[in-house]
Design a protein around this motif. Sequence first.
Motif, mmCIF file in Angstrom:
data_model
loop_
_atom_site.group_PDB
_atom_site.id
_atom_site.type_symbol
_atom_site.label_atom_id
_atom_site.label_comp_id
_atom_site.label_asym_id
_atom_site.label_seq_id
_atom_site.Cartn_x
_atom_site.Cartn_y
_atom_site.Cartn_z
ATOM 1 N N VAL A 21 -0.908 12.769 -3.515
ATOM 2 C CA VAL A 21 0.070 13.406 -4.387
ATOM 3 C C VAL A 21 -0.006 14.920 -4.191
ATOM 4 O O VAL A 21 -1.093 15.487 -4.068
ATOM 5 N N ARG A 22 1.172 15.574 -4.119
ATOM 6 C CA ARG A 22 1.262 17.030 -4.026
ATOM 7 C C ARG A 22 1.632 17.563 -5.407
ATOM 8 O O ARG A 22 2.651 17.162 -5.988
ATOM 9 N N VAL A 23 0.809 18.502 -5.948
ATOM 10 C CA VAL A 23 1.050 19.118 -7.254
ATOM 11 C C VAL A 23 1.485 20.563 -7.016
ATOM 12 O O VAL A 23 0.787 21.311 -6.302
ATOM 13 N N SER A 24 2.611 20.970 -7.601
ATOM 14 C CA SER A 24 3.178 22.288 -7.316
ATOM 15 C C SER A 24 3.608 23.002 -8.588
ATOM 16 O O SER A 24 3.930 22.373 -9.601
ATOM 17 N N ASN A 25 3.585 24.351 -8.546
ATOM 18 C CA ASN A 25 4.292 25.194 -9.514
ATOM 19 C C ASN A 25 4.773 26.435 -8.761
ATOM 20 O O ASN A 25 4.671 26.505 -7.527
ATOM 21 N N SER A 26 5.293 27.425 -9.476
ATOM 22 C CA SER A 26 5.886 28.583 -8.807
ATOM 23 C C SER A 26 4.849 29.439 -8.091
ATOM 24 O O SER A 26 5.208 30.308 -7.288
ATOM 25 N N ALA A 27 3.549 29.208 -8.388
ATOM 26 C CA ALA A 27 2.509 30.013 -7.745
ATOM 27 C C ALA A 27 1.920 29.342 -6.515
ATOM 28 O O ALA A 27 1.128 29.960 -5.794
ATOM 29 N N GLY A 28 2.236 28.056 -6.244
ATOM 30 C CA GLY A 28 1.686 27.390 -5.074
ATOM 31 C C GLY A 28 1.614 25.890 -5.260
ATOM 32 O O GLY A 28 2.210 25.321 -6.195
ATOM 33 N N ASN A 29 0.870 25.183 -4.371
ATOM 34 C CA ASN A 29 0.727 23.734 -4.458
ATOM 35 C C ASN A 29 -0.612 23.313 -3.879
ATOM 36 O O ASN A 29 -1.275 24.080 -3.170
ATOM 37 N N VAL A 30 -0.999 22.057 -4.198
ATOM 38 C CA VAL A 30 -2.246 21.498 -3.697
ATOM 39 C C VAL A 30 -2.030 20.006 -3.485
ATOM 40 O O VAL A 30 -1.301 19.361 -4.242
ATOM 41 N N VAL A 31 -2.661 19.416 -2.414
ATOM 42 C CA VAL A 31 -2.524 17.996 -2.091
ATOM 43 C C VAL A 31 -3.843 17.293 -2.370
ATOM 44 O O VAL A 31 -4.922 17.794 -2.037
ATOM 45 N N SER A 32 -3.751 16.107 -2.998
ATOM 46 C CA SER A 32 -4.950 15.356 -3.373
ATOM 47 C C SER A 32 -5.625 14.722 -2.160
ATOM 48 O O SER A 32 -5.054 14.644 -1.062
ATOM 49 N N ILE A 33 -6.848 14.226 -2.383
ATOM 50 C CA ILE A 33 -7.573 13.440 -1.385
ATOM 51 C C ILE A 33 -6.911 12.060 -1.306
ATOM 52 O O ILE A 33 -6.526 11.496 -2.340
ATOM 53 N N PRO A 34 -6.739 11.427 -0.121
ATOM 54 C CA PRO A 34 -6.110 10.109 -0.025
ATOM 55 C C PRO A 34 -6.896 9.044 -0.802
ATOM 56 O O PRO A 34 -8.129 9.035 -0.804
ATOM 57 N N ALA A 35 -6.152 8.139 -1.468
ATOM 58 C CA ALA A 35 -6.740 6.985 -2.162
ATOM 59 C C ALA A 35 -6.263 5.729 -1.445
ATOM 60 O O ALA A 35 -5.055 5.563 -1.199
ATOM 61 N N THR A 36 -7.181 4.811 -1.111
ATOM 62 C CA THR A 36 -6.869 3.619 -0.320
ATOM 63 C C THR A 36 -6.562 2.430 -1.224
ATOM 64 O O THR A 36 -7.249 2.193 -2.227
ATOM 65 N N LEU A 37 -5.513 1.656 -0.875
ATOM 66 C CA LEU A 37 -5.138 0.447 -1.597
ATOM 67 C C LEU A 37 -5.616 -0.773 -0.817
ATOM 68 O O LEU A 37 -5.286 -0.940 0.363
ATOM 69 N N THR A 38 -6.391 -1.635 -1.513
ATOM 70 C CA THR A 38 -6.844 -2.904 -0.928
ATOM 71 C C THR A 38 -6.097 -4.033 -1.607
ATOM 72 O O THR A 38 -6.078 -4.117 -2.846
ATOM 73 N N VAL A 39 -5.450 -4.929 -0.826
ATOM 74 C CA VAL A 39 -4.684 -6.062 -1.359
ATOM 75 C C VAL A 39 -5.381 -7.349 -0.931
ATOM 76 O O VAL A 39 -5.529 -7.618 0.272
ATOM 77 N N LYS A 40 -5.814 -8.145 -1.914
ATOM 78 C CA LYS A 40 -6.553 -9.383 -1.644
ATOM 79 C C LYS A 40 -5.679 -10.588 -1.951
ATOM 80 O O LYS A 40 -4.771 -10.517 -2.784
ATOM 81 N N SER A 41 -5.970 -11.710 -1.290
ATOM 82 C CA SER A 41 -5.290 -12.971 -1.606
ATOM 83 C C SER A 41 -5.790 -13.477 -2.950
ATOM 84 O O SER A 41 -6.987 -13.369 -3.268
ATOM 85 N N ALA A 42 -4.874 -14.052 -3.750
ATOM 86 C CA ALA A 42 -5.236 -14.534 -5.083
ATOM 87 C C ALA A 42 -6.081 -15.799 -4.992
ATOM 88 O O ALA A 42 -5.845 -16.665 -4.147
ATOM 89 N N ALA A 43 -7.081 -15.928 -5.872
ATOM 90 C CA ALA A 43 -7.917 -17.135 -5.925
ATOM 91 C C ALA A 43 -7.176 -18.229 -6.684
ATOM 92 O O ALA A 43 -6.454 -17.956 -7.633
ATOM 93 N N VAL A 44 -7.366 -19.495 -6.271
ATOM 94 C CA VAL A 44 -6.690 -20.622 -6.912
ATOM 95 C C VAL A 44 -7.711 -21.397 -7.736
ATOM 96 O O VAL A 44 -8.728 -21.858 -7.195
ATOM 97 N N PRO A 45 -7.481 -21.569 -9.064
ATOM 98 C CA PRO A 45 -8.421 -22.356 -9.872
ATOM 99 C C PRO A 45 -8.480 -23.798 -9.366
ATOM 100 O O PRO A 45 -7.491 -24.317 -8.827
ATOM 101 N N PRO A 46 -9.620 -24.498 -9.540
ATOM 102 C CA PRO A 46 -9.740 -25.902 -9.100
ATOM 103 C C PRO A 46 -8.685 -26.778 -9.783
ATOM 104 O O PRO A 46 -8.434 -26.657 -10.981
ATOM 105 N N GLY A 47 -8.039 -27.659 -9.002
ATOM 106 C CA GLY A 47 -7.051 -28.579 -9.556
ATOM 107 C C GLY A 47 -5.713 -27.957 -9.841
ATOM 108 O O GLY A 47 -4.855 -28.592 -10.455
ATOM 109 N N CYS A 48 -5.487 -26.714 -9.419
ATOM 110 C CA CYS A 48 -4.229 -26.011 -9.693
ATOM 111 C C CYS A 48 -3.446 -25.810 -8.401
ATOM 112 O O CYS A 48 -3.989 -25.852 -7.301
#
Length: 735
Positions: A373-400
């Motif tokens: 994310v880039r945060v800005s105002n009239s005096a300048g801006n700053v960019v955040s450190i990257p955050a990683t998204l992990t997507v997992k397969s959903a677990a299935v309950p027994p018998g479902c």
Amino acid sequence: MGTIVPVTKKTLATKNNFSAQKNLVIKRNLVTAKKSVTKKNLLAALFTLLLLSIAAPASFSSTINSQVCYLSSGTWTNAALPQAQSGTFRITCDAVPSASIVDAVHGLSYGPASAYANMFVAVRFNASGYLDARNGSTYSAASAIPYAGRVSYHFILDVNVATHTYNAYVMIGSVQTTIGTNLAFRNQLALTSSLNYVAAMTTTGSSTMCNITVSNSSMAPSIITQPVSQSVTAGQIANFSVATAGSAVTYQWMKNGVTISGANSSNYSTPITTITDNSAQFSVAVSNASGTVTSNAALLTVAAPIIAPAITFQPLAQSVNVGQAATFSVAATGTAPMTYQWNKNGSPIIGATSSLYTTALTATSDNGSQFTVRVSNSAGNVVSIPATLTVKSAAVPPGCLLSAGTWVSTPLTRVQTSSFRIQFDVTPIASIEDAVTGLSAAPAAGYTDLAATVRFNVAGMIDARNGGSYLAATAIPYTAGTAYHFILDVNIGTHTYNAYVMLGSQQVTIGTTLAFRTEQASVSSLAYLNGLTVTGSDTICNAVTTTSAAATLLLNSSVSSLNFGNVNVSSSSAQNVTMTNAGNSSVTIAQVMVAGAGFNTTGANGITLAPGQDTTITSTFAPSASGAATGKITVSSNATNSPASIALSGTGVAPAAHTVALSWAPAVTGVTGFRTYVSMVSGGPYFEMGSVPSTTPAYIDSSVQSEQTYYYVVTAVDASNNESLYSSQVAAIVP
């Protein structure tokens, strides 16, 4: 020789058993030299009495006199000033309009006024209910100033004959309110060199003018343009100014009420501001020999210097199951306003412009994505450190079953060919899904294979299939991660079903007597439970099939009749009726009808009630005439005891009216009539009731209102229309 006798004791009463008594006593005795009453002894005679309203005294004078008031009612009234005024002077007076809407003008002229064109200077109670003043060819006012009948208004006019201008003010309570400043004399009279008369004319209603005073003075100062609040950044200068009217004025500026040394002109510039000056208030006192007026306070807002943004809380890595959404957030310091722009793998995300960002429902392809994310105002801006998204397969309950983009099916315990009940739990993984669960004759490979279907729709609600479309009896939202227990009562013979969902311990109806999907309208058996989730994913668990119980349809009313009792005409009264589903199947209220003049109902039309559920019908009685009234509410439904009837009854009654009856005994001979006066304020001023004197010592006031107090006095008149002083006052309290 006439003889003065005491006034006898009388009773004042309203129709509502209100009464008041007062002894009427003559304050002094008079002896006359003639059989009839003269003007002199008539003015000395006093009464004691009961009255209501505000009116002007009936005496007049051609000179300015603090004891004399002038009544204007359809004719011109004039009073000469002690001497003609040709320079600057102030004139004040008290004026009282007889009603809340009059057309009354009070002002100054040269010579007695006999037409509006004779009045150089004029203030007015106008026919729209407001105060204004003459300005050249028109009337105007600096602000809307409403007036009320029987209220005394103190006017102040500062007049400059040499410049043919004047300022007009009125006292509203203890506050001097400006009607207008630098007003021009009437156009026709702009070249006059002196003023010597006070004049008044009321064409609608009447008005009085009292306590007229004249003083030679310079124009008192007034503020035309107030200082305006200012906003600056620390290190800047703020400028304030004021515009005034009046002669020989001086200025003194103040900060937070404290005098500022050397700040003595109509403009003031502050020193270079600091943050400690924030919220300071600046005002100016304007003075001359006639007085001082202080401006409104102007607020100074001093903002701190703009500071570039700095991130104090970085976005954190997130891990979610497929079909769920992930949320990232950032915190930053700096001078507002600040803007935000989120990016996915270096590319801006459209619409992601706040400190919080929630992704769309995730898919496997989102695994490993990086968000900044880039945060800005009239005096300048700053960019955040990257955050990683992990997507997992959903677990299935027994018998479902897990439904995530493909059809899944499970067989029922046996093939169903008649009526049965099936219950199952479905848990949506995401907060917004497009997921169906339903029954079919064989394993489903498409939507058209399903006969009875419930759904998590893309609007975030639960609904069910009814023939060619989906519907729901009420709005039922769903949330991610919550297990929803569904109940389907199916009748294969009629190709219909009822659908319910448990919300906590409450069984909520999705729909009743729903038709099988159009393509399955003739199916003869059902053997499979199926699911498909196009967006997101969900699990289907704990499917149980049982034989349905026989349906009972009962709709009971909490009462069989409503009696509203006595209700005033043009008012209303309301009562409620509760309708309860007392059976084991859903009941739909098709129609609620009401019959009978003055009766009405709201609520319950088209509502479907689950077993044990109730709803409210509100019935209203609003009679338009006096007398007894009857009616009936009819509730039609699919219940076996339909229709339900509720009898209605009530009586319209006319509201009570009030009057005040006044009577008295005259204390002298030679009296030919009486004038009755009333006020809403003890001690007056009083207003005459009726346009001509009464010939009998009595008066009935039928204009009184409930919960008000009225004060009455009376005078006597003789054959020459000479009028006595007021009698003693008496009060009447109307219940």
